[in-house]
Write a protein that holds these residues in place. Structure first.
Motif, PDB file in Angstrom:
ATOM      1  N   VAL A 136       0.856  -1.184   0.000  1.00  0.00           N
ATOM      2  CA  VAL A 136       0.000   0.000   0.000  1.00  0.00           C
ATOM      3  C   VAL A 136       0.893   1.235   0.000  1.00  0.00           C
ATOM      4  N   LEU A 137       0.618   2.140  -0.936  1.00  0.00           N
ATOM      5  CA  LEU A 137       1.439   3.349  -1.097  1.00  0.00           C
ATOM      6  C   LEU A 137       0.563   4.581  -0.986  1.00  0.00           C
ATOM      7  N   GLY A 138       1.098   5.640  -0.398  1.00  0.00           N
ATOM      8  CA  GLY A 138       0.298   6.860  -0.294  1.00  0.00           C
ATOM      9  C   GLY A 138       1.142   8.112  -0.355  1.00  0.00           C
ATOM     10  N   VAL A 139       0.500   9.197  -0.784  1.00  0.00           N
ATOM     11  CA  VAL A 139       1.129  10.527  -0.704  1.00  0.00           C
ATOM     12  C   VAL A 139       0.165  11.457   0.039  1.00  0.00           C
ATOM     13  N   GLU A 140       0.747  12.369   0.792  1.00  0.00           N
ATOM     14  CA  GLU A 140      -0.084  13.369   1.466  1.00  0.00           C
ATOM     15  C   GLU A 140      -0.512  14.420   0.448  1.00  0.00           C
ATOM     16  N   ILE A 141      -1.769  14.816   0.523  1.00  0.00           N
ATOM     17  CA  ILE A 141      -2.256  15.887  -0.348  1.00  0.00           C
ATOM     18  C   ILE A 141      -2.030  17.212   0.372  1.00  0.00           C
TER      19      ILE A 141
ATOM     20  N   TYR B  70      -9.075  -1.211   2.944  1.00  0.00           N
ATOM     21  CA  TYR B  70      -9.053  -2.424   3.776  1.00  0.00           C
ATOM     22  C   TYR B  70      -7.618  -2.968   3.867  1.00  0.00           C
ATOM     23  N   ALA B  71      -6.921  -2.926   2.740  1.00  0.00           N
ATOM     24  CA  ALA B  71      -5.514  -3.364   2.743  1.00  0.00           C
ATOM     25  C   ALA B  71      -4.683  -2.432   3.628  1.00  0.00           C
ATOM     26  N   ALA B  72      -4.956  -1.129   3.546  1.00  0.00           N
ATOM     27  CA  ALA B  72      -4.188  -0.160   4.352  1.00  0.00           C
ATOM     28  C   ALA B  72      -4.404  -0.414   5.844  1.00  0.00           C
TER      29      ALA B  72
END
Ligand code: SF4
Ligand code: SF4
Length: 228
Positions: A52-57, A129-131
């Motif tokens: 799971v990958l994310g960036v802050e907005i 759900y994965a996060a």
């Protein structure tokens, strides 16, 4: 056998490419009876990890709503584009090690949340759900993921792979964020009443508002008011 070296390489590369969040979920979590959506195993039968990958907005994109809707929408898309580049690089790294990898559509992207199933408006499989099972976040009453570090102000994607990575084993967060109980700001602000106190969302109301009334611009008011 878990590949710790590849796990560290993926974390380091994601961080060098300015990903703000990376985590690893065991796809077995999608076999829980409580999960009702599509499963990663339906897409990749031998899947062993969900990255799971994310960036802050940037906060400015939310603080300027609703006047800055076009800018908000564009900023979200920039987040999605950034995630695609990072995820593509990681997928190629995984395949160089003789494994397989494929990238899920970001939530809200042109192939994601709204488009995967036209009837239910549900994503192909739930990245949120994965996060949660990667120990990154839990859920808010606004049906967004509430990340530990950035609250709901994130853009996410995920990679399915048959590489066995160092998946999170202990989940410490409650499923629904405890602060939601006394807040409910997102429910009150929603201009079309899509969110309910019982924790449900009327996806059609939300989508109809954004894609018909706002002409495709995103709303984001439930994110703007969230104090997390
Ligand atoms: S606005 Fe309040 S109720 Fe809604 S997700 Fe954020 S904390 Fe929870
Ligand atoms: S994005 Fe807007 S319309 Fe959709 S649930 Fe949030 S506040 Fe309501």
């Amino acid at each position: 056998m878990k590949d710790f070296t590849l796990t560290r390489k993926l974390e380091d590369t994601a961080s060098e490419m300015d990903a703000d969040i990376i985590g690893f979920a065991d796809p077995e979590c999608f076999l829980n009876s409580g999960y009702k959506g599509n499963r990663p195993q339906d897409i990749m039968p031998d899947v062993r990890s969900v990255i799971v990958l994310g960036v802050e907005i940037p906060r400015g994109a939310f603080e300027t709503l609703p006047e800055g809707r076009a800018e908000y929408t564009n900023t979200l898309m920039a987040g999605t584009a950034t995630l695609r580049i990072i995820a593509f690089k990681l997928a190629k790294m995984i395949e160089k090690e003789d494994h397989r990898a494929t990238i899920l559509p970001s939530e809200g992207s042109e192939f994601g949340y709204w488009y995967a199933n036209r009837e239910t408006l549900k994503a192909n499989m739930s990245i949120k759900y994965a996060a949660y099972h990667a120990g990154i976040s839990n859920f808010g009453m606004n049906h967004l993921m509430i990340s530990k570090d950035f609250g709901p102000r994130v853009r996410m994607t995920a990679i399915l792979t048959n590489a066995e990575l160092e998946n999170e084993e202990e989940i410490s967060l409650p499923f629904i964020n405890e602060k939601c109980r006394t807040c409910q700001k997102c429910i009150k602000i929603c201009p079309v009443g899509a969110l309910s106190e019982d924790g449900t969302i009327d996806r059609h109301k939300c989508a109809d508002y954004m894609f018909n009334e706002l002409g495709g611009l995103r709303c984001g008011m439930c994110v703007k008011v969230c104090p997390l």
